[in-house]
Design an enzyme around this catalytic site. Sequence first.
Site, PDB file in Angstrom:
ATOM      1  N   LYS A  63      11.180  48.785  12.188  1.00 46.18           N
ATOM      2  CA  LYS A  63      11.409  47.473  11.588  1.00 46.18           C
ATOM      3  C   LYS A  63      11.041  47.564  10.103  1.00 46.18           C
ATOM      4  O   LYS A  63      10.032  48.173   9.744  1.00 46.18           O
ATOM      5  CB  LYS A  63      10.525  46.450  12.305  1.00 46.18           C
ATOM      6  CG  LYS A  63      10.710  45.003  11.861  1.00 46.18           C
ATOM      7  CD  LYS A  63       9.846  44.092  12.725  1.00 46.18           C
ATOM      8  CE  LYS A  63       9.986  42.627  12.379  1.00 46.18           C
ATOM      9  NZ  LYS A  63       9.177  41.764  13.268  1.00 46.18           N
ATOM     10  N   SER A 120      11.748  38.158  15.362  1.00 44.91           N
ATOM     11  CA  SER A 120      12.277  38.709  14.130  1.00 44.91           C
ATOM     12  C   SER A 120      12.648  40.184  14.220  1.00 44.91           C
ATOM     13  O   SER A 120      13.378  40.695  13.365  1.00 44.91           O
ATOM     14  CB  SER A 120      11.268  38.507  13.001  1.00 44.91           C
ATOM     15  OG  SER A 120      10.058  39.171  13.314  1.00 44.91           O
ATOM     16  N   SER A 139       7.871  38.185  18.304  1.00 48.13           N
ATOM     17  CA  SER A 139       8.972  38.915  17.662  1.00 48.13           C
ATOM     18  C   SER A 139       9.324  40.269  18.254  1.00 48.13           C
ATOM     19  O   SER A 139      10.345  40.841  17.881  1.00 48.13           O
ATOM     20  CB  SER A 139       8.686  39.089  16.176  1.00 48.13           C
ATOM     21  OG  SER A 139       9.027  37.911  15.509  1.00 48.13           O
TER      22      SER A 139
HETATM   23  N1  GLN Z   1       9.572  33.392  15.846  1.00 47.91           N
HETATM   24  C1  GLN Z   1       8.208  33.305  15.417  1.00 47.91           C
HETATM   25  C2  GLN Z   1       8.136  32.865  13.980  1.00 47.91           C
HETATM   26  O1  GLN Z   1       9.144  32.567  13.455  1.00 47.91           O
HETATM   27  C3  GLN Z   1       7.506  34.604  15.645  1.00 47.91           C
HETATM   28  C4  GLN Z   1       7.736  35.596  14.595  1.00 47.91           C
HETATM   29  C5  GLN Z   1       7.007  36.878  14.813  1.00 47.91           C
HETATM   30  O2  GLN Z   1       6.484  37.162  15.882  1.00 47.91           O
HETATM   31  N2  GLN Z   1       6.958  37.664  13.768  1.00 47.91           N
HETATM   32  O3  GLN Z   1       7.107  32.782  13.384  1.00 47.91           O
END
Ligand code: GLN
Length: 509
Positions: free
Chosen positions: A83, A158, A182
């Site tokens: 990532k 993400s 994420s």
């Molecule tokens: N979807 C969550 C957010 O927008 C989690 C994101 C993540 O785990 N990096 O914060």
Amino acid sequence: MADTASMTVRELAGAVASRAVSAVEAARVSLDRIASADRSLRAYLQVFEERALARASEIDRRLAGGESAASIGPLAGVPVALKDNLCTGYGRTTCGSRILEKYESPFSATVVRRLEAAGAVVVGKTNLDEFAMGSSCENSAFHCTHNPWDVTRAPGGSSGGSAAAVAARTVPLALGSDTGGSIRQPASLTNLVGLKPTYGRVSRFGLVAFASSLDQVGPLARTVGDAALALGVIAGFDEQDSTSLEALRQGDLDFVRDLERPVAGLRLGVPRQARSPQNHPAVAAALEASIGVYRGLGAEVVEIDLPHLAYGIAAYYIVAPAEASSNLARFDGIRYGRRAETGPGDHLMALYSRSRAEGFGPEVQRRIMLGTYVLSSGYYDAYYLTALRARRLIKRDFDGAFSAEEGMPGVHAVLMPTTAGPAFKIGEKTSDPLAMYLEDIYTVTANLAGIPAVSIPGGFAEKAGTDGQDLPVGMQLLGPAFDEARLLRIARMHEAATRWHERAPGVRG
Ligand code: GLN
């Protein structure tokens, strides 16, 4: 050429070790698949063709020279993707943001160094929601990524790029980061295994910080065994991360050894709150089916109460933006990345604000404003402190569920869905941030409590996709802190019984 793309990490590492397949061949297959499949998926932001082939041929050379695969490492010759919020001392580290579009890190994250020291071959860096804020990859400043099961749908986020990369068989393993779901949510939407380790288990050094008290790095892979192997490689004490657990310096990092040994006397808890009427019918059915699977294996499945689960989203969307607003202060147009044009008479403040206005996308700006607001002196007690209290109560709910004391449920793990529904359409939730935030309803609690959680393939929503494709749905297992070894064994029991993980998406390049 051997069909290395369909091999798991463990199969491929075995094939390279026995020299049935060369590391260069494996890298070539991976790069070719990226070239074909990624045109429609756009999972990658960068591909390191030359470097990957050079690293792979170095491994082949060492093997040919008589060095044992064991001494090279358990991932010798395995292509992996990262990532793009993990720093690499080569290429760029963009975090999916304009502000870091050209940023070159001077060093590699600890997890990256550990993967490479174990023989892995990094083939590229994957797309993400900007600074890991989002659930669909649509917040990337560069482009969105498509779900290999249905390209009109989001792969989740993400870490959606990492999920699409593994699901489409371009690599058997990728790393993601999980602040509120994420890793697990994209795994759930693409039929993968995604593991968020216990907070402190894996070093965050070189992971660009989003919310430091919640962030953890973890693997996305096709099987529980591969996730277990990867965890063993990346986990462990790191003196460069002050929240890495010193007690684990001598900890057992072999998560594979006992994986096939079912947990005797297994007791699972299903939270009453997770049987929500908002679950998609296929998710509701998958949960009941998983309960049936475990009961069929002799486990006891009891209903438990996690009364504060409902406050997870509210607490998370205060704590995470608060920490993000502080972490992102470093991107000021001077120390890192993009610097806006300023005129001779402009004040320094104009440089800061213009660089940040140009460099950050709308979701990141929204979170910085939200976080600054909840930390401001007039509102700190009302919002931030209240969220911390809710966080404590959520942690207490889990402690209670795992407690074996008299009158307590004493479960080994909690079983619940990862997401309330299968993959949604690209664009479906972009105009409504609250709807997007609800994607995290079942995942944020593990981060708030600091406990490990894994999403595993849970079945399919039949004909739910565009043109009537089946779409995967995920199930989640959450365990006590530092109990990954048993949690993965419990996950493996489900995988061996269902074999849902064997189904591959139609878009294969
Ligand atoms: N979807 C969550 C957010 O927008 C989690 C994101 C993540 O785990 N990096 O914060």
